[in-house]
Design a protein around this motif. Structure first.
Motif, PDB file in Angstrom:
ATOM      1  N   PRO A   7      96.495   4.823  79.566  1.00  0.00           N
ATOM      2  CA  PRO A   7      95.588   5.602  80.420  1.00  0.00           C
ATOM      3  C   PRO A   7      94.418   6.114  79.591  1.00  0.00           C
ATOM      4  N   ALA A   8      93.228   6.128  80.154  1.00  0.00           N
ATOM      5  CA  ALA A   8      92.022   6.500  79.413  1.00  0.00           C
ATOM      6  C   ALA A   8      92.161   7.850  78.732  1.00  0.00           C
ATOM      7  N   ALA A   9      92.811   8.813  79.396  1.00  0.00           N
ATOM      8  CA  ALA A   9      92.930  10.167  78.852  1.00  0.00           C
ATOM      9  C   ALA A   9      93.809  10.221  77.612  1.00  0.00           C
ATOM     10  N   GLU A  10      94.596   9.143  77.362  1.00  0.00           N
ATOM     11  CA  GLU A  10      95.507   9.124  76.226  1.00  0.00           C
ATOM     12  C   GLU A  10      94.974   8.286  75.062  1.00  0.00           C
ATOM     13  N   ARG A  11      93.894   7.561  75.271  1.00  0.00           N
ATOM     14  CA  ARG A  11      93.322   6.761  74.196  1.00  0.00           C
ATOM     15  C   ARG A  11      92.581   7.695  73.234  1.00  0.00           C
ATOM     16  N   PRO A  12      92.835   7.585  71.927  1.00  0.00           N
ATOM     17  CA  PRO A  12      92.249   8.541  70.972  1.00  0.00           C
ATOM     18  C   PRO A  12      90.738   8.681  71.065  1.00  0.00           C
ATOM     19  N   LEU A  16      88.872  12.051  72.291  1.00  0.00           N
ATOM     20  CA  LEU A  16      87.958  12.801  71.439  1.00  0.00           C
ATOM     21  C   LEU A  16      86.642  13.083  72.169  1.00  0.00           C
ATOM     22  N   LEU A  17      86.111  12.067  72.861  1.00  0.00           N
ATOM     23  CA  LEU A  17      84.840  12.243  73.560  1.00  0.00           C
ATOM     24  C   LEU A  17      84.966  13.234  74.712  1.00  0.00           C
ATOM     25  N   GLU A  18      86.124  13.275  75.323  1.00  0.00           N
ATOM     26  CA  GLU A  18      86.329  14.150  76.476  1.00  0.00           C
ATOM     27  C   GLU A  18      86.697  15.573  76.064  1.00  0.00           C
ATOM     28  N   GLN A  19      87.560  15.706  75.033  1.00  0.00           N
ATOM     29  CA  GLN A  19      88.113  17.019  74.702  1.00  0.00           C
ATOM     30  C   GLN A  19      87.671  17.559  73.337  1.00  0.00           C
ATOM     31  N   SER A  25      95.689  14.717  67.441  1.00  0.00           N
ATOM     32  CA  SER A  25      96.670  14.858  66.367  1.00  0.00           C
ATOM     33  C   SER A  25      96.161  14.124  65.127  1.00  0.00           C
ATOM     34  N   ASP A  26      96.829  14.346  63.986  1.00  0.00           N
ATOM     35  CA  ASP A  26      96.469  13.634  62.760  1.00  0.00           C
ATOM     36  C   ASP A  26      96.538  12.121  62.975  1.00  0.00           C
ATOM     37  N   ALA A  27      97.582  11.671  63.661  1.00  0.00           N
ATOM     38  CA  ALA A  27      97.752  10.233  63.892  1.00  0.00           C
ATOM     39  C   ALA A  27      96.632   9.683  64.767  1.00  0.00           C
ATOM     40  N   ILE A  32      91.592   6.337  65.032  1.00  0.00           N
ATOM     41  CA  ILE A  32      90.177   6.069  65.279  1.00  0.00           C
ATOM     42  C   ILE A  32      89.525   5.503  64.024  1.00  0.00           C
ATOM     43  N   PHE A  33      89.895   6.036  62.865  1.00  0.00           N
ATOM     44  CA  PHE A  33      89.365   5.510  61.605  1.00  0.00           C
ATOM     45  C   PHE A  33      89.842   4.080  61.369  1.00  0.00           C
ATOM     46  N   LEU A  34      91.125   3.801  61.615  1.00  0.00           N
ATOM     47  CA  LEU A  34      91.685   2.475  61.362  1.00  0.00           C
ATOM     48  C   LEU A  34      91.121   1.417  62.314  1.00  0.00           C
ATOM     49  N   ARG A  35      90.829   1.834  63.552  1.00  0.00           N
ATOM     50  CA  ARG A  35      90.245   1.001  64.603  1.00  0.00           C
ATOM     51  C   ARG A  35      91.239  -0.003  65.178  1.00  0.00           C
ATOM     52  N   THR A  36      91.979  -0.706  64.349  1.00  0.00           N
ATOM     53  CA  THR A  36      92.927  -1.703  64.837  1.00  0.00           C
ATOM     54  C   THR A  36      94.269  -1.521  64.143  1.00  0.00           C
ATOM     55  N   GLY A  37      95.301  -2.042  64.762  1.00  0.00           N
ATOM     56  CA  GLY A  37      96.623  -2.004  64.174  1.00  0.00           C
ATOM     57  C   GLY A  37      96.923  -3.293  63.423  1.00  0.00           C
ATOM     58  N   VAL A  38      98.209  -3.560  63.257  1.00  0.00           N
ATOM     59  CA  VAL A  38      98.661  -4.814  62.651  1.00  0.00           C
ATOM     60  C   VAL A  38      99.673  -5.423  63.591  1.00  0.00           C
ATOM     61  N   ALA A  39     100.152  -6.588  63.249  1.00  0.00           N
ATOM     62  CA  ALA A  39     101.089  -7.288  64.120  1.00  0.00           C
ATOM     63  C   ALA A  39     102.281  -6.388  64.471  1.00  0.00           C
ATOM     64  N   GLY A  40     102.473  -6.152  65.756  1.00  0.00           N
ATOM     65  CA  GLY A  40     103.599  -5.358  66.225  1.00  0.00           C
ATOM     66  C   GLY A  40     103.353  -3.871  66.255  1.00  0.00           C
ATOM     67  N   LEU A  41     102.197  -3.413  65.753  1.00  0.00           N
ATOM     68  CA  LEU A  41     101.895  -1.982  65.717  1.00  0.00           C
ATOM     69  C   LEU A  41     100.476  -1.736  66.222  1.00  0.00           C
ATOM     70  N   SER A  42     100.342  -0.817  67.183  1.00  0.00           N
ATOM     71  CA  SER A  42      99.007  -0.399  67.599  1.00  0.00           C
ATOM     72  C   SER A  42      98.385   0.444  66.494  1.00  0.00           C
TER      73      SER A  42
END
Length: 224
Positions: A7-12, A16-19, A25-27, A32-42
């Motif tokens: 859901p849009a409200a849960e995407r980091p 951030l832009l909304e709230q 959270s730290d994660a 947002i800094f990492l931008r992408t995950g790796v295989a099997g991990l968002s």
């Protein structure tokens, strides 16, 4: 599930832009800094894994290149980006401090010194050099020591104060142990430097000790 399917409200990023950044959270901030995950991990899952592996955000931010690159999906490029972000933060704090009197902005002084010294693994002694209106002229790390202490030479401090044409200064050093309580040696050194600088009409306004919490002010405790 990909973050794009959340859901849009849960995407980091959208959160951030909304709230605002404080709502994340730290994660989420790290994702947002990492931008992408790796295989099997968002990106968020990867961020959580990294925070767990490093033991928190601070150890992650203070990791050296070998330690940083040993983790999932991270390498020199990401390390360079992270160091650039941290340095931009330090320079932003420095610019904020330069616009105001150091005595009128005690929290800005604390924030800047924390950013400069809290991550150091060994003891570092530095000075904030100030003009006659107590505005910051420059910061210099003057002495580096072992984890047990640094040898500080009053003559060198006086020399640098004169080079900056400083009217006053703020002394600072870190305690790598994280405990900011001043030792007897810290208090004696402060008095020695205060006396040496008085000979060239440079005032010592404070001496901050940087540990894990808020930097401790010797002036506020009546030790200056």
């Amino acid at each position: 599930m990909s973050i794009r399917d959340w859901p849009a409200a849960e995407r980091p990023r959208e959160k951030l832009l909304e709230q605002g950044a404080l709502a994340l959270s730290d994660a989420e901030l790290l994702a947002i800094f990492l931008r992408t995950g790796v295989a099997g991990l968002s990106a968020v899952d990867l961020a959580r894994q990294l925070l767990s592996d490093f033991g928190g955000l601070r150890p992650l931010l203070e990791a050296d290149l070998p330690g940083f690159s040993a983790r999932l999906g991270l390498g020199p490029a990401k390390y360079a980006q992270l160091q650039a972000v941290l340095e931009m933060g330090r320079r932003h704090l420095a610019e904020t401090l330069r616009r105001e009197s150091a005595l009128e902005s005690p929290q800005a002084v604390r924030d800047y010194l924390k950013a400069r010294l809290r991550h150091e693994p060994h003891e570092v002694f530095g000075c904030l050099f100030l003009d006659s209106k107590h505005r910051v002229l420059a910061y210099e790390s003057l002495f580096h020591g072992s984890i047990d202490g640094a040898s500080v030479y009053p003559r060198q401090v006086v020399k640098r104060a004169l080079a900056h044409n400083a009217a006053a200064l703020i002394l600072t050093h870190n305690h790598p142990s994280g405990v900011a309580e001043p030792s007897q040696a810290d208090r004696l050194l402060t008095q020695q430097l205060k006396s040496a600088l008085a000979l060239v009409e440079v005032r010592v306004l404070d001496h901050f000790i940087v540990g894990d919490g808020e930097p401790l002010s010797l002036a506020e405790h009546g030790w200056l």
